[in-house]
Design an enzyme around this catalytic site. Structure first.
Site, short mmCIF file in Angstrom:
data_model
loop_
_atom_site.label_atom_id
_atom_site.label_comp_id
_atom_site.label_asym_id
_atom_site.label_seq_id
_atom_site.Cartn_x
_atom_site.Cartn_y
_atom_site.Cartn_z
N GLY A 1 0.78 -1.24 0.00
CA GLY A 1 0.00 0.00 0.00
C GLY A 1 0.81 1.29 0.00
N ASP B 1 -5.22 2.15 10.69
CA ASP B 1 -6.62 1.77 10.90
C ASP B 1 -6.75 1.16 12.30
OD1 ASP B 1 -9.25 1.03 10.57
OD2 ASP B 1 -8.89 -0.50 9.07
N LYS C 1 -7.32 6.95 10.17
CA LYS C 1 -8.77 7.02 10.38
C LYS C 1 -9.05 7.58 11.77
CE LYS C 1 -9.94 3.44 7.10
NZ LYS C 1 -10.56 2.13 6.82
N PHE D 1 -13.84 3.13 4.01
CA PHE D 1 -12.86 2.34 3.27
C PHE D 1 -12.45 3.12 2.04
CE2 PHE D 1 -11.05 -0.94 0.64
CZ PHE D 1 -10.32 -1.67 1.56
N VAL D 2 -11.15 3.40 1.91
CA VAL D 2 -10.67 4.23 0.81
C VAL D 2 -9.69 3.45 -0.09
CG1 VAL D 2 -10.99 6.45 1.97
CG2 VAL D 2 -8.86 5.19 2.32
N ASP E 1 -5.62 -0.31 -1.88
CA ASP E 1 -6.38 -1.21 -2.75
C ASP E 1 -7.66 -1.71 -2.12
OD1 ASP E 1 -4.97 -2.92 -0.81
OD2 ASP E 1 -5.80 -4.56 -2.00
N ARG F 1 -5.27 0.60 -6.91
CA ARG F 1 -4.08 1.28 -6.40
C ARG F 1 -3.63 2.41 -7.32
NH1 ARG F 1 -2.09 -2.00 -2.18
NH2 ARG F 1 -2.21 -4.23 -2.53
P1 IMP Z 1 -4.23 -1.72 10.52
O1 IMP Z 1 -3.25 -2.83 10.77
O2 IMP Z 1 -5.64 -2.12 10.88
O3 IMP Z 1 -3.84 -0.39 11.11
O4 IMP Z 1 -4.38 -1.54 8.97
C1 IMP Z 1 -3.38 -1.12 8.22
C2 IMP Z 1 -3.43 -1.79 6.87
O5 IMP Z 1 -4.74 -2.17 6.48
C3 IMP Z 1 -2.97 -0.79 5.87
O6 IMP Z 1 -1.59 -0.97 5.60
C4 IMP Z 1 -3.80 -1.10 4.66
O7 IMP Z 1 -3.12 -2.04 3.86
C5 IMP Z 1 -5.05 -1.75 5.18
N1 IMP Z 1 -6.20 -0.80 5.23
C6 IMP Z 1 -6.79 -0.30 6.33
N2 IMP Z 1 -7.81 0.52 6.01
C7 IMP Z 1 -7.85 0.55 4.66
C8 IMP Z 1 -8.70 1.25 3.71
O8 IMP Z 1 -9.60 2.04 4.03
N3 IMP Z 1 -8.44 1.00 2.41
C9 IMP Z 1 -7.45 0.17 1.98
N4 IMP Z 1 -6.65 -0.49 2.83
C10 IMP Z 1 -6.84 -0.31 4.16
MG MG Z 2 -0.90 -2.22 3.98
#
Ligand code: IMP
Ligand code: MG
Length: 187
Positions: free
Chosen positions: A53, A112, A140, A161-162, A168, A174
């Site tokens: 990402g 996230d 977020k 969700f973006v 992606d 992407r």
């Molecule tokens: P976390 O581990 O929950 O903080 O999420 C981080 C990873 O989840 C990021 O590196 C993204 O790959 C994916 N992610 C979280 N939210 C989104 C979103 O809204 N769109 C796309 N990918 C997301």
């Molecule tokens: Mg990621």
């Protein structure tokens, strides 16, 4: 034969435009440069982007960092298939040993649940780095993300969700240049 169609038609709306991203990435690069260039000692600066990402973000950001640095990558999987909810972070390969004792800047697309960055931080701590900072393009505005330590944040966004600019949905979208929200029926 079916012809390729534009992914633009799957977008509900743009949340952050490519111009806003470019402006903010420059500001972040200035801030990061000022801090990292004031670090003392013989350690090197290593950028550690989390694949996939952060691929566009790190490409734009690193070209505005004027100091001597190296780049290594790590891959973390947090989504399985079509899920939009984090399934817990998992490291695909070991973090390269060569970053032991170095100043590390972890770079990711979005904060996230925070489980990805918490995993990486604990791995770096175990490995023994000189210092670590994390840099996220998006965060977020939810309690789990806001409570996760992070030195540099590009934009705080609502809990949606973006996709785009590297982010992606199921591997797609992407290549959109803006940060976008998809239509409910897009896949
Ligand atoms: P976390 O581990 O929950 O903080 O999420 C981080 C990873 O989840 C990021 O590196 C993204 O790959 C994916 N992610 C979280 N939210 C989104 C979103 O809204 N769109 C796309 N990918 C997301
Ligand atoms: Mg990621």
């Amino acid at each position: 034969m079916q012809r390729a169609r534009s992914i633009r038609q799957d977008i509900d709306r743009i949340l952050v435009t490519q111009q806003q991203i470019a402006d903010r990435v420059s500001e972040m690069a200035n801030e990061i440069s000022a801090e990292l260039m004031s670090l003392e000692g013989d350690s090197e600066i290593v950028l550690l982007p989390i694949m996939t990402g952060s691929v566009i973000f790190v490409a734009d950001l690193m070209r505005q960092l004027p100091m001597r640095l190296r780049i290594d990558v790590v891959t973390v999987s947090s989504y399985t298939g079509l899920s939009k909810k984090s399934q817990g972070a998992r490291l695909r390969d070991k973090i390269p040993e060569s970053i032991r004792g170095q100043h590390v800047l972890v770079i990711d697309d979005i904060l996230d649940s925070g489980s990805t960055i918490r995993l990486i931080r604990s791995e770096l701590e175990n490995l023994g780095v000189r210092s670590m900072r994390s840099c996220m393009l998006l965060r977020k505005t939810i309690p789990s993300a806001m409570a996760t330590p992070c030195e540099y944040v590009g934009f705080d966004i609502p809990d949606e969700f973006v996709v785009g600019y590297g982010l992606d949905y199921n591997g797609y979208y992407r290549n959109l240049p803006d940060i976008c929200v998809l239509k409910a029926d897009a896949h």
